[in-house]
Structures are given as structure tokens and as C-alpha cells.
Design a protein around this motif. Sequence first.
Motif, mmCIF file in Angstrom:
data_model
loop_
_atom_site.group_PDB
_atom_site.id
_atom_site.type_symbol
_atom_site.label_atom_id
_atom_site.label_comp_id
_atom_site.label_asym_id
_atom_site.label_seq_id
_atom_site.Cartn_x
_atom_site.Cartn_y
_atom_site.Cartn_z
ATOM 1 N N ASP A 262 -5.289 8.016 5.522
ATOM 2 C CA ASP A 262 -4.260 7.272 6.233
ATOM 3 C C ASP A 262 -3.305 6.722 5.177
ATOM 4 O O ASP A 262 -3.731 5.970 4.287
ATOM 5 C CB ASP A 262 -4.903 6.115 7.017
ATOM 6 C CG ASP A 262 -3.937 5.504 8.007
ATOM 7 O OD1 ASP A 262 -2.799 5.213 7.593
ATOM 8 O OD2 ASP A 262 -4.303 5.350 9.182
ATOM 9 N N PRO B 207 0.817 -1.226 0.000
ATOM 10 C CA PRO B 207 0.000 0.000 0.000
ATOM 11 C C PRO B 207 0.845 1.268 0.000
ATOM 12 O O PRO B 207 0.562 2.203 -0.757
ATOM 13 C CB PRO B 207 -0.816 -0.126 1.292
ATOM 14 C CG PRO B 207 -0.906 -1.596 1.532
ATOM 15 C CD PRO B 207 0.396 -2.160 1.059
ATOM 16 N N HIS C 83 -3.944 -2.068 8.960
ATOM 17 C CA HIS C 83 -4.398 -1.551 7.667
ATOM 18 C C HIS C 83 -3.899 -2.431 6.516
ATOM 19 O O HIS C 83 -4.626 -2.703 5.565
ATOM 20 C CB HIS C 83 -3.940 -0.104 7.492
ATOM 21 C CG HIS C 83 -4.768 0.863 8.272
ATOM 22 N ND1 HIS C 83 -5.638 1.755 7.700
ATOM 23 C CD2 HIS C 83 -4.904 1.047 9.611
ATOM 24 C CE1 HIS C 83 -6.265 2.439 8.643
ATOM 25 N NE2 HIS C 83 -5.817 2.046 9.810
ATOM 26 N N TYR C 84 -2.658 -2.876 6.621
ATOM 27 C CA TYR C 84 -2.120 -3.757 5.578
ATOM 28 C C TYR C 84 -2.873 -5.092 5.555
ATOM 29 O O TYR C 84 -3.111 -5.669 4.488
ATOM 30 C CB TYR C 84 -0.631 -4.013 5.820
ATOM 31 C CG TYR C 84 0.280 -2.871 5.417
ATOM 32 C CD1 TYR C 84 -0.230 -1.631 5.060
ATOM 33 C CD2 TYR C 84 1.662 -3.037 5.386
ATOM 34 C CE1 TYR C 84 0.593 -0.588 4.697
ATOM 35 C CE2 TYR C 84 2.506 -1.999 5.014
ATOM 36 C CZ TYR C 84 1.964 -0.772 4.672
ATOM 37 O OH TYR C 84 2.789 0.247 4.307
ATOM 38 N N TYR D 144 -1.312 4.501 5.119
ATOM 39 C CA TYR D 144 -1.171 3.040 5.062
ATOM 40 C C TYR D 144 -2.326 2.400 4.293
ATOM 41 O O TYR D 144 -2.373 1.187 4.147
ATOM 42 C CB TYR D 144 -1.085 2.453 6.469
ATOM 43 C CG TYR D 144 0.088 2.983 7.259
ATOM 44 C CD1 TYR D 144 1.363 3.018 6.697
ATOM 45 C CD2 TYR D 144 -0.057 3.458 8.550
ATOM 46 C CE1 TYR D 144 2.440 3.514 7.406
ATOM 47 C CE2 TYR D 144 1.018 3.949 9.267
ATOM 48 C CZ TYR D 144 2.256 3.984 8.686
ATOM 49 O OH TYR D 144 3.329 4.472 9.391
ATOM 50 N N ASP D 145 -3.278 3.218 3.866
ATOM 51 C CA ASP D 145 -4.361 2.732 3.006
ATOM 52 C C ASP D 145 -4.048 3.164 1.574
ATOM 53 O O ASP D 145 -3.742 4.340 1.334
ATOM 54 C CB ASP D 145 -5.705 3.354 3.409
ATOM 55 C CG ASP D 145 -6.171 2.864 4.773
ATOM 56 O OD1 ASP D 145 -5.783 1.752 5.157
ATOM 57 O OD2 ASP D 145 -6.901 3.608 5.452
ATOM 58 N N SER E 132 4.232 -0.473 12.580
ATOM 59 C CA SER E 132 3.459 -0.306 13.812
ATOM 60 C C SER E 132 2.235 -1.217 13.743
ATOM 61 O O SER E 132 1.873 -1.711 12.672
ATOM 62 C CB SER E 132 3.006 1.140 13.950
ATOM 63 O OG SER E 132 2.072 1.446 12.928
ATOM 64 N N HIS F 127 -0.793 -0.278 14.064
ATOM 65 C CA HIS F 127 -1.783 0.445 13.249
ATOM 66 C C HIS F 127 -1.546 0.147 11.760
ATOM 67 O O HIS F 127 -2.477 -0.157 11.006
ATOM 68 C CB HIS F 127 -1.643 1.939 13.545
ATOM 69 C CG HIS F 127 -2.381 2.830 12.600
ATOM 70 N ND1 HIS F 127 -3.712 3.129 12.762
ATOM 71 C CD2 HIS F 127 -1.987 3.480 11.469
ATOM 72 C CE1 HIS F 127 -4.102 3.914 11.784
ATOM 73 N NE2 HIS F 127 -3.077 4.156 10.991
ATOM 74 N N GLN F 128 -0.295 0.227 11.374
ATOM 75 C CA GLN F 128 0.068 -0.019 9.979
ATOM 76 C C GLN F 128 -0.254 -1.466 9.583
ATOM 77 O O GLN F 128 -0.841 -1.723 8.524
ATOM 78 C CB GLN F 128 1.567 0.239 9.820
ATOM 79 C CG GLN F 128 2.095 0.160 8.404
ATOM 80 C CD GLN F 128 3.585 0.476 8.349
ATOM 81 O OE1 GLN F 128 4.251 0.551 9.376
ATOM 82 N NE2 GLN F 128 4.109 0.661 7.162
#
Lengths: 183, 472
Positions: free
Chosen positions: A149, A72, B430-431, A151-152, B424, B426-427
Motif C-alpha cells: 500500500d 509516508p 494508514h498515516y 500510503y505505508d 482519503s 484509507h490514506q
Amino acid sequence: MAPYHAVLVHFPVALWTTAALVILVRALSDGALAKASDRVLVPLLALGALLGLAAYVVGLLVWPLETAAASPLARNHLLVATWSLVYWTLLLITRWMQGEAVWEGVTRWVMLVLAGLGSILLTITGTLGGHLSGNPTAVSRVLHFLGWDVYDTFYLPDWVLLLLAVAIIVLPVIGLWGRRRPA
Amino acid sequence: MKQRLLYLSLIIFIGMLGVSWLTHGTGVVKNDLARNIYIPERLTMPLQVQAAYNGRDMFFRYRWPSERPGIYHDMLKYEGGKWVRYGGGVAGPQPQGIYEDRLTMLVDDGGVPEFGKYGGYVTIGDRMRFFTDEATKEEVKAHPYLGGKKNQSEVGKYLPATRSDINDWASVVSEEELANLRRAGYFLDLWHWRAHRSNPVGKSDDQFVAEARYGDSGKGPFFTNWDKARKQPKLMFDPAKVGRTALDWDDLAQRKLGFDDLYYLREDQAVPFDANLEWKDGDTIPRRVLRAGEGSRADISVAGQARWKDGFWDVALVRRMDTGNPLEDKAMVDKRVYSVAFAVHRNATGSRWHYVSLPVTLGLGRDAELEAVRFEGEAPKWEQPWFDVTLFYPGQVSWPLLSGAKHAGAEAIKAGVPVKYRHSEHQLAHYGVEMEFSDEIQRNWLLTLIGGVLLIAGFGIGLNLLLARKGA
């Protein structure tokens, strides 16, 4: 290739940032200094495009395309880097083709808006590159606050892609239509 | 006129950028239970942990938020003359909310070197259960070792070196090699507390992960209450002891039964099922029967009472530091450092719909992220501060994927760079979600990239046409 990409990107970033400053100065002033700085705008943009292309190509060689397209963050970097390169090339072509006429009337404000957009694109591209190399900045938090975000993956839904297709056709048509119209 | 058209072009261009900004990331990610895809509303959650030991026993205490306690699990409901199962494993949350909360902890003493760097990711292999491309039951059952000898029917957690090819779940190495690996400590201890299937009898399940996830030897805290041949429960409540033969489904559906009520079936409160009784619609018998357990599998107990109160679970577990079962448990030794990783199931979800942690170092009287405090006496006072952990939804990310060409960090893994150094929680959450829609997202991303280029080009053409007219 990652270290070479990191070295190369300094050039387009510096050149395009300087170009944005020149546009800002020229848009706000008709003075001698502003006019003098405008004379280097095309060379700045041309060098920026050339070295931007070089950095882009080297960046594509950092990972196999299959790998980059699966991440991403890498997808986002690739997307915004592509747009930055094309966008600043558009500014180069515009200034080159239209000459000093771009500073006449309201067009100068159009140039200023376009330079502002280009600077935002450039900032996002650099931020994402920093993330990929393990050096995230607070810009990502600003983007998150504004609704993205990093990471999206940045992608559009199908209906917006359709809308985009319409806009892609309409914009040149408006240009053609306007060209045939009297001033 | 041309000035208006210039403004119009600019408005369309900037307007499209605005619409793009407001709508990006939508239209693709959605639940698709047929493909085993369910995305939880929240991608991360907190967990607090404490650890203590007294030289004989090892204690862990866990605290985490949960909207409600999931203490019901796997029920048999009488419907139209048949016993129907509710609360089995499904993709996403169990529709009737009949699924227990769980807390799991993987423990390693260095025997599985990758675990300390990558945590539970190393246990997620090829074609895992409830992945979109999961191996079928028939395939697993047909496997001579996993299906034939070990009676496995799905691909669960396993460790990479137990396969000759990490990209193939079926490529199990020889039994001799598996035995050698186990003797060398190549397995992960798994503490597995279940709010229904172990907690009411004050126990935690004790398992381990090697070439598959196994229960330790001995008897676990529950067994299945189903007579396949007669299609009915094996046991029912003993009316002489509990005053009834079954639960009432409505009580479960309306969540009327709490910790102090009877919502589980204990072996010593059960009698053989009597099909001749006049069963009525809504009568419900738990499909799992609880017992104290025996042997290595019963090593872990609940310390005190594990309870949900005011939106939080508070669970403490205890086990002998050295259980004397070195092939199934990791012995805890004073002054030693371990790696642990936690997971929580809540909101009526099972299987891979859990929240997991990255690996955490645990030190017994040693500097570590989570420091176990030595105390004197029988039970710790828990006076030390909590250790805060962020748990995240991991999505469909497997070890073969992380080690393969589609992961930009595969080289970093080969070089031994720990996951925490680059990602992280959070990362990773999302991944994890993006991986579940990889093909669709890649398609729309590519179209977005091309569309953006064409939009800039279209705007540029229009702009220059308009300006050319002006400058002429």
C-alpha cells in the motif's frame, strides 16, 4: 519548486524509457537496426543520469527535508527515486565500461532483466510522484494487489537490513573472485 | 565458471529484492500499551446515517456493524474484601471487555470555519489524553483555569482559537476572550450516545467542545457511584425493586446479560450502599448510576429503542431543533446547511481508540452530502436512502502537527484546502498509524534507502568485475 520538478522529471523518464526499449531491441536482435540503436544507448543513459540528478535535486527542494521525511508518500517517492537514479547510473556505467561485450552470450539476457527492473522502478517512482501532486493512477492499486500500500512507508525490518548488509559485501566479493578465476 | 557466478550474483540481487518486497513494513508497528499505542485490527469501518426533521424536532438515525453489543461499563467488583474497579479508560480495548459502545456526532453551523474542512482534527490539540506524550494529570490540575476553575484533569478536545499558541495546550486565552468566542458561536455541539451510560434510560449525553469538552448545563444521564472516603459504592441495587443488591461478575464476564436484563443501575432502582451486608467475591455494582438528566444536558433522547441486532447497532436520536441554549447547542434551522462529523467506539475501546469521519455537509431541505428530509407528524418513517460514511482510525495526529513543519500539507491548510481534496479515509488511517511509530519508521526507512543504494552499487561492482574478465 514542485512545478519545476514536474517539468524536469519528463526528461529522465523519457530518456530511460527509450534506453530500456533500446536494450530490449538489442537483446533480442543482432540486426543492423538493433546495432545502430545501441550506439545511442550510452548517450541516452548519460543524459538520463544527468537530468535525473537535476530532477532529483530540484525534487529535494520542494519541501524541507524534515517535511518530506515525515510523509509516508514522500518518503516512498524519495526512496524509489534514489534507487532509480543509482540503478540507471549503474546501467550506464556497465554499458560504458563493458562496451558491446554486454550483448555477448547470456549477458544480453542479464541486461534485459536489468532494464526490466529499471523500468519497474521508474514506473513506481513516477506513480508516487503523481500521487504527491494529487494525480494518483491505477498503478497504486496494482502495487496494493501485489502487497504494498503506497500510503505505508516502504521500510525493511532489522533482520532483512542485516541480510542486505551481507549481500552488499558478498556481491563484490563474488565479482573479485570470478575475475581471478579462469574463464 | 564466471557465467555461474554471474547467475549467482543476479540471483542474490533479485532474491534480496524479493525478500525486501515480502517483508517490507514489518518489524516496527506493534502494540505498546506503555506508550499508549494500540493499533486496531481494522483501520476503517462503515457507518450509515439518515436525518429528518419536522420543524420542531431533529432526528438522526445511525447504523453500524459491531461484532457484539458493548453495553457493560465501569463496574465495581467485590474481591477479597475490597471493591475493585473494572472498565475504566485504558489504552486499547478494556481487557475484560467491560466498556460501552458509543456514537458521537460533532455539529457546527459555520461558527468554527476550520471544522467544515478538517472535521474533528481541529479539536485534537497538543499533548492530548492517551497520546504518547500526553500531559500528566498533575500538569492539568495545576493549570489555573483548566484545572483550578474548570476541574479538568486531562487534555481533551479543544478548539484552536481558544489557545494563544496552538502548540501549547496550556496557553488558554483570557476568560473574556473565551466568553466572546462562545457568544460568537465558536464551539462545536457534541451529541454523545453511550450504550451503557445513557441508552438504558433512553437518553444521549449532550456536550460541546470549546476550550475543553464540557457537558451542557444541567444534569447528565449518569453520575459516579463511588464513595472515595469509604472506598465503597455510594448506592447499590434496591432488593425491594429488582430482587437483588448486586450483579454477578460471572454473568458480565460471560456476557449473559442482554438488553432485557438488569446490567445497569438506575437511580430510581437504587438505595444507599449497605456495607454491613454479607458481600461475597464476584458481587458487582455498576460504578455509574443512570438518571433521566435535567436541563440543557438532557436535550437529546433516544427515538424508539437503540438496539444491537444481527451484528449491527441501529440508533436513532432526537432533539428539539432549537433548544433555546445558543451557548451550548447549535440550533437547527430549516433551509440551512451544517457540517457534521461522526465517530464510533466499539470493541470495548474508549478515548482516542475510535473510528472517525471526515466532515460531512448536512442540509435541512438543501443540497448537501447528507440531506435531512422534512416530514409531517411526530416520528420519521425513515424511507430515504442511507448516507454511507467511511470511518477511520485516526491514530495520533493532532492539529498542531497538521499545521506544522512536519506536515507537507500545512501550506494547503493555510490556503484553506479541505482535507477531502487531498486525502482519503484509507490514506488517513494508514498515516495515522505511521505517526505513532514515526521515529522508528523513519530510521528503518533511511537504512532501507541507504541499503538499497549500496546493494545496487555492490551488484554493479560485482557485475562489472565479472563482465570485465569476460571481455578481457
